[in-house]
Structures are given as C-alpha cells and as structure tokens.
Design a protein around this motif. Structure first.
Motif, PDB file in Angstrom:
ATOM      1  N   ASN A 118       0.819  -1.212   0.000  1.00  0.00           N
ATOM      2  CA  ASN A 118       0.000   0.000   0.000  1.00  0.00           C
ATOM      3  C   ASN A 118       0.851   1.260   0.000  1.00  0.00           C
ATOM      4  O   ASN A 118       0.385   2.329  -0.363  1.00  0.00           O
ATOM      5  CB  ASN A 118      -0.928   0.017   1.217  1.00  0.00           C
ATOM      6  CG  ASN A 118      -2.086  -0.937   1.051  1.00  0.00           C
ATOM      7  OD1 ASN A 118      -2.564  -1.148  -0.052  1.00  0.00           O
ATOM      8  ND2 ASN A 118      -2.519  -1.537   2.146  1.00  0.00           N
TER       9      ASN A 118
ATOM     10  N   ALA B 186      -4.701   0.574   3.838  1.00  0.00           N
ATOM     11  CA  ALA B 186      -5.755   0.207   2.892  1.00  0.00           C
ATOM     12  C   ALA B 186      -6.563   1.448   2.564  1.00  0.00           C
ATOM     13  O   ALA B 186      -6.768   2.296   3.421  1.00  0.00           O
ATOM     14  CB  ALA B 186      -6.651  -0.862   3.492  1.00  0.00           C
ATOM     15  N   ASP B 187      -7.006   1.521   1.314  1.00  0.00           N
ATOM     16  CA  ASP B 187      -7.715   2.702   0.853  1.00  0.00           C
ATOM     17  C   ASP B 187      -9.051   2.250   0.288  1.00  0.00           C
ATOM     18  O   ASP B 187      -9.104   1.554  -0.710  1.00  0.00           O
ATOM     19  CB  ASP B 187      -6.867   3.398  -0.216  1.00  0.00           C
ATOM     20  CG  ASP B 187      -7.492   4.693  -0.657  1.00  0.00           C
ATOM     21  OD1 ASP B 187      -8.534   5.066  -0.084  1.00  0.00           O
ATOM     22  OD2 ASP B 187      -6.943   5.326  -1.572  1.00  0.00           O
ATOM     23  N   PHE B 188     -10.142   2.609   0.957  1.00  0.00           N
ATOM     24  CA  PHE B 188     -11.456   2.155   0.486  1.00  0.00           C
ATOM     25  C   PHE B 188     -12.184   3.232  -0.292  1.00  0.00           C
ATOM     26  O   PHE B 188     -13.263   3.013  -0.787  1.00  0.00           O
ATOM     27  CB  PHE B 188     -12.331   1.745   1.676  1.00  0.00           C
ATOM     28  CG  PHE B 188     -11.671   0.770   2.586  1.00  0.00           C
ATOM     29  CD1 PHE B 188     -11.307  -0.477   2.115  1.00  0.00           C
ATOM     30  CD2 PHE B 188     -11.395   1.105   3.900  1.00  0.00           C
ATOM     31  CE1 PHE B 188     -10.695  -1.380   2.958  1.00  0.00           C
ATOM     32  CE2 PHE B 188     -10.778   0.200   4.741  1.00  0.00           C
ATOM     33  CZ  PHE B 188     -10.426  -1.038   4.268  1.00  0.00           C
ATOM     34  N   ARG B 196     -11.990  -0.749  -5.972  1.00  0.00           N
ATOM     35  CA  ARG B 196     -12.764  -0.683  -4.736  1.00  0.00           C
ATOM     36  C   ARG B 196     -13.270  -2.051  -4.329  1.00  0.00           C
ATOM     37  O   ARG B 196     -13.304  -2.390  -3.147  1.00  0.00           O
ATOM     38  CB  ARG B 196     -13.938   0.260  -4.895  1.00  0.00           C
ATOM     39  CG  ARG B 196     -13.502   1.693  -4.823  1.00  0.00           C
ATOM     40  CD  ARG B 196     -14.701   2.573  -4.798  1.00  0.00           C
ATOM     41  NE  ARG B 196     -14.321   3.931  -5.104  1.00  0.00           N
ATOM     42  CZ  ARG B 196     -14.972   4.981  -4.650  1.00  0.00           C
ATOM     43  NH1 ARG B 196     -16.025   4.810  -3.892  1.00  0.00           N
ATOM     44  NH2 ARG B 196     -14.586   6.182  -4.942  1.00  0.00           N
ATOM     45  N   ALA B 199     -10.531  -3.854  -2.839  1.00  0.00           N
ATOM     46  CA  ALA B 199     -10.181  -3.335  -1.520  1.00  0.00           C
ATOM     47  C   ALA B 199     -11.056  -3.942  -0.435  1.00  0.00           C
ATOM     48  O   ALA B 199     -10.741  -3.858   0.745  1.00  0.00           O
ATOM     49  CB  ALA B 199     -10.303  -1.813  -1.516  1.00  0.00           C
TER      50      ALA B 199
END
Lengths: 293, 268
Positions: A118, B186-188, B196, B199
């Motif tokens: 990430n 983490a990127d939602f 998405r 994710a």
C-alpha cells in the motif's frame, strides 16, 4: 534537524473526541487532552476500561478525526491534507487489540506485505521489509509460505505485528499486544517489540493492563482517567501514587503491593520498587540492615 | 459511518409500546402494512402517518433515530421517486428531450416515496421497541399452527433471533477490521470500481472468518446448555395478552377499517 530532535514526535493539543454527536448516546471519550511523546521513547498507557485509551491511540495515526483540537506529528498537523494523513498511517504504525483477526491473505508473506504494498514500494524493497519484519517477530522463513490460518494463536499474533512493523513506522503503537498469550508468548512478543525499537530507533507506545509488563518495559507512563491524562511520569513516580491508581480502578505491580503491605505492617522499607529485581535488592538490603541492627 | 446503520436494533424502554405483547406488535405491523398499501388518497395516507406518529410519540423513540436508520435507504427511496416521476403517463407538465414530467407522475412519485418511508419507519418501530427475543417468541407463537404441517417453526425463529442479535456485533466487527486495515494503508475511498471491489477483500475475509468462529462458539455454548431444538422446551416468560393489547388491536383495526372506508368513498 536540530528542531526535529526538540519537538516531540507526536503531540496532541486540546484533543477532544465526542462519540455519537447529536444522539442520545453522545459522550466525550477524551476531553481537552494534552499528551506528547519524545522521539525514541518507550511509552506505556494505562487506564481502566473506557478511560479513552483506544480513542487516543486511534487519533495518533489519523484513524479518528478529532472533534476539536490537534494531533501533531513532528510539529505538523496530521489533518492538514488527505495525502499527509495517509502518509501518517505508514509513519505511525498501529497494532490493534487481537490483531490476528485482521489477517486475510493466503500466505503469511502476502499478509505481511499488505502494508508495504500500500505504500507503493518496489518489489525488492517489499521483499526486504517482509523478511526483516518476520525476523523481528521471530518468524521462521519457512512459515512465510504457510497460510496464516494454519498457525497457532501466538504465531498469528506475530504475523499481524510483523504486518505493521513491515511498514517500518517511526512510531509503533500497540494496544495490549500480549492479551491472551501464554507467559512465554508474552515475554517473547515484548522482546520483539524492544528489538524493533532498538534496531530502528523507533518510538513505542504500548497500552497494557499488566502493571508488571508496563513496569519492566516503559520509560514513561501515562495514566488515563475519564478522558484525561491523570499522570504522566516514569513508572517509579507513577507507582508511588498507589492509592490514586487504585481509586482509578487500576493497580500497582504485585511486588509493589507486597512492599506496601510490609510497610503497613510496620516495616520501614522503601516502597518505590516496581519490578521483581528491584524488590529483591530492596529486600536484601533490608535483610542486611536487620542483621546488623 | 457504519455505526449509523440501526436496522434491527433494539432501544430498550418501558413505554406502553415496549410492553405490548410481541404478537400484538407483529400483527399490528401487518395491519399497518395492509392499510398502507390499501391507502389511495392523501387523507388515508395521513391516517396511516398519524398512526405511526402517535406510536413513535408514545414509544419515546427519537424521530432522529428513525431518520438516521433510513439513511442507507435514501438511494432506493430517491430512485423510486425519480422513476415514478418520469415514467408515469398523463398530462404533461414539463418536457425536456425524452424526459417529461406529468401531473400524475408527481402525484405517484409523492405517494410512492411516502409509502416507502412509512413502510420502513413502521417496521423500524417494531424492531426498535421489541427485543429480538420477544420478537422471535412472538413469531414462533404466531406461526405455531404451521408446526402441524412439519414446518420447522422453532428453528426458523431461533435462526432469525440469532441473525438479529448478531447484526450490531458484525457491524462493530466490520468497523474494527476496517480500522485495522486502514492502519496498514488500505484505501477504500479512491480508485475505480474494480479497485474498490478488490479493496473489500481485506475486510470480507476476516469478517467471514470471525462470523464462522462466532457461530462455532455460539453452537458450543448452546450445546453446553443442552439446547436441542424446540421440542419439550418450556418458557420462562409466557406470552399473555393484556388489556393494552386489546386496545392496540382496536386502534389498529379502526385505522384499517377507516382506510378501507376512505378507499370505498374514492372509488364511488
């Protein structure tokens, strides 16, 4: 460079967080809280359930947004922009309670690499970090290709901690990292954390309910009560306020309790010892004293 | 964010509505729904709305809480409104390209939207004022006759009870897992649909595992207490109708009859 060594690595100013604003359940978890952490320190946080520990630590890496007040990383507001907040999550690693429940990948290797991936690092760098992180927590290289779900509870915990360590955060925050582990597991997880601190010159913040653990590991100890920092000093100093701690629903280490009880029984003895080793010294000295008297 | 979902949540209280027999409340909800779907005129809608407002008032449930619970359904409500607005034939009011708004469209959109809102709010009131245990007790009791035709009523009721009970727990769990993965970067919130969806894996896998773990633990706990289904099981709290239930039935039926009467008048 001069300045960064002087400013605390993490600092909160007038930090307030209100849960359920505007509902009947509204309450302040923390209120006008000021707290600062020096670079390279090992800080302990204690406080009874609901004292605001979890809320505080989730502010330190920008998972929770303050209702009012500021969180500063190296003197900079972590909420200044979205990208900066995201970067803070990598610089301030947070290991939640029972972190093994967040594992999801097919192999231990993949799970540990989730954080570094990430961050957008190169594959070589990711590989180096994963292996190093696994090393810090004492995971054997052969475990890396195993599914994390086939491991024991203690091993899973290590994998989860490695997943955060692999981001090589400047500050590592752990919420009760030893909860539910056996005594050997506890000591070895604590040792892993100390190793990481030494190797990376990192700052550690650890929440714990075990006074023994706190006493023998931290440089400085923050006591949270009703959403405020009630005390913030060395364990030695904090544990001299035994009565206040008990009034807050906390305790002092068992050995300190023994010494306090001895004092109550009329023995003139130094009660500031908070680890078994220190208590041993104190008691041996007392024994000598009595023999000469 | 996730904490805003209040579906299936129970707000303890001690009002008349809370104390009503769960069977009464279940039947009244059905009566309410029938009335709502039979309502044709603004007056009868008003009557149903009044019934709901009075219920909310007596139960001391904050209207804000109900509105908050509706938040996740705003899209469905809006979509229904829009579809009705544009796809109803009748007297054209405004026409832009292929879109036209008719008088009938506006009316039917208004009716549909208020119907959905009333429907949701009404059913919310059932779960807000009835504990899951009381609710399943009532359901099991009402469906009791079906046992004769070998429908596993008790098992179904138990399953529902457990499902309702675990909604808040799972929401809390999801929140926790999301925080933990966010802490690992983490990127939602950004990226395209595919990104998405991907994710979500770090959330769903731990969530499923924990749900299975919980189910397992629950099964063991139930067996430890010698649970073996409905047969021969007695109850600590027997369901009994009280005079307030009769009153509630009376009021509910009166509303239903009036809605039908209003409907009759309109047809004539």
């Amino acid at each position: 460079m001069e300045e960064t060594t002087l400013t605390p690595i993490l600092q909160t100013k007038n930090l307030t967080h209100t849960y359920g604003e505007g509902t009947p359940f509204q309450r302040d978890a923390i209120h006008n809280l000021d707290f600062s952490v020096e670079r390279g320190a090992f800080i302990g946080i204690i406080g009874h359930t609901g004292s605001g520990k979890s809320t505080l630590i989730q502010h330190l890496n920008g998972l929770l947004k303050p209702t009012s007040g500021q969180v500063l990383f190296n003197g900079e507001d972590i909420w200044q922009n979205k990208e900066f907040t995201r970067q803070i999550r990598f610089k301030v690693g947070l290991v939640f309670q029972y972190p093994e429940y967040q594992l999801f990948e097919e192999t231990v290797y993949k799970d540990i690499s989730f954080g570094p991936k990430n961050m957008g690092l190169s594959p070589e760098e990711i590989d180096r970090r994963v292996r190093q992180a696994a090393g810090f927590v004492g995971l054997d290289a052969s475990v890396l290709e195993v599914s994390p779900f086939d491991l024991s509870g203690g091993q899973k915990r290590r994998v989860a901690i490695a997943g955060v360590i692999a981001m090589e955060p400047d500050v590592l925050i752990l919420d009760e990292p030893t909860a539910g582990l056996d005594p050997v597991g506890r000591e070895s997880v604590l040792e892993n954390i100390r190793n990481y601190q030494k190797a990376q010159n990192a700052t550690i913040i650890m929440v714990s309910h075990s006074m023994e653990e706190i006493a023998s590991n931290v440089d400085k100890l923050a006591v949270l009560n009703h959403g405020k920092v009630a005390m913030y000093a060395t364990p030695k100093e904090v544990f001299t306020h035994a009565e206040e701690l008990i009034a807050m629903g906390l305790a002092v280490p068992q050995v300190t309790n023994v010494l306090l009880r001895l004092k109550q029984l009329g023995v003139t003895i130094d009660t500031s010892a908070f680890t078994v080793e220190q208590a041993k010294e104190v008691l041996l000295r007392k024994k000598e004293e009595l023999r000469h008297a | 964010m996730l904490k805003d979902i209040t579906l299936g949540q129970y707000f303890p209280g001690n009002t008349v509505i809370h104390r009503l027999d769960p069977r009464t409340k279940l039947i009244l909800v059905i009566v309410y729904i029938v009335a709502l779907f039979s309502a044709k005129s603004p007056l009868s809608y008003g009557l149903v709305a009044l019934f709901l407002i009075v219920t909310v008032g007596i139960s001391k449930i904050q209207p804000k809480v109900i509105l908050k619970g509706m938040k996740p359904l705003v899209i469905i409500i809006a979509l229904t409104g829009i579809l009705n607005l544009f796809y109803t034939d009748g007297r054209v009011l405004v026409q832009v390209w292929i879109f036209r708004i008719t008088v009938e469209g506006i009316i039917s959109a208004l009716f549909m939207v208020s119907r959905i809102i009333l429907l949701i709010a009404g059913t919310f009131m059932l779960t807000y004022t009835t504990s899951p245990i009381a609710l399943t007790d009532g359901l099991e009791n009402l469906l009791g006759p079906l046992k004769k035709v070998k429908v596993p009523v008790h098992e179904l009721a138990m399953m529902m009870c457990i499902a309702l009970r675990f909604i808040p727990t799972l929401i809390e769990e999801t929140d926790k897992i999301m925080s933990a993965q966010k802490a690992r970067g983490a990127d939602f919130e950004s990226g395209n649909l595919m990104a998405r969806a991907k994710a979500l894996v770090p959330i769903l896998v731990p969530l499923f595992i924990s749900a299975f773990r919980r189910a397992d633990e629950l099964a063991i706990a139930m067996e430890c207490r010698c649970y073996q289904g409905g047969k021969g099981r007695t109850r600590m709290r027997q369901l009994r109708y009280a005079s307030r239930d009769i009153w509630a039935f009376g009021i509910g039926l009166a509303m239903l009859v009036m809605v039908f009467v209003l409907r009759g008048i309109q047809i004539v």
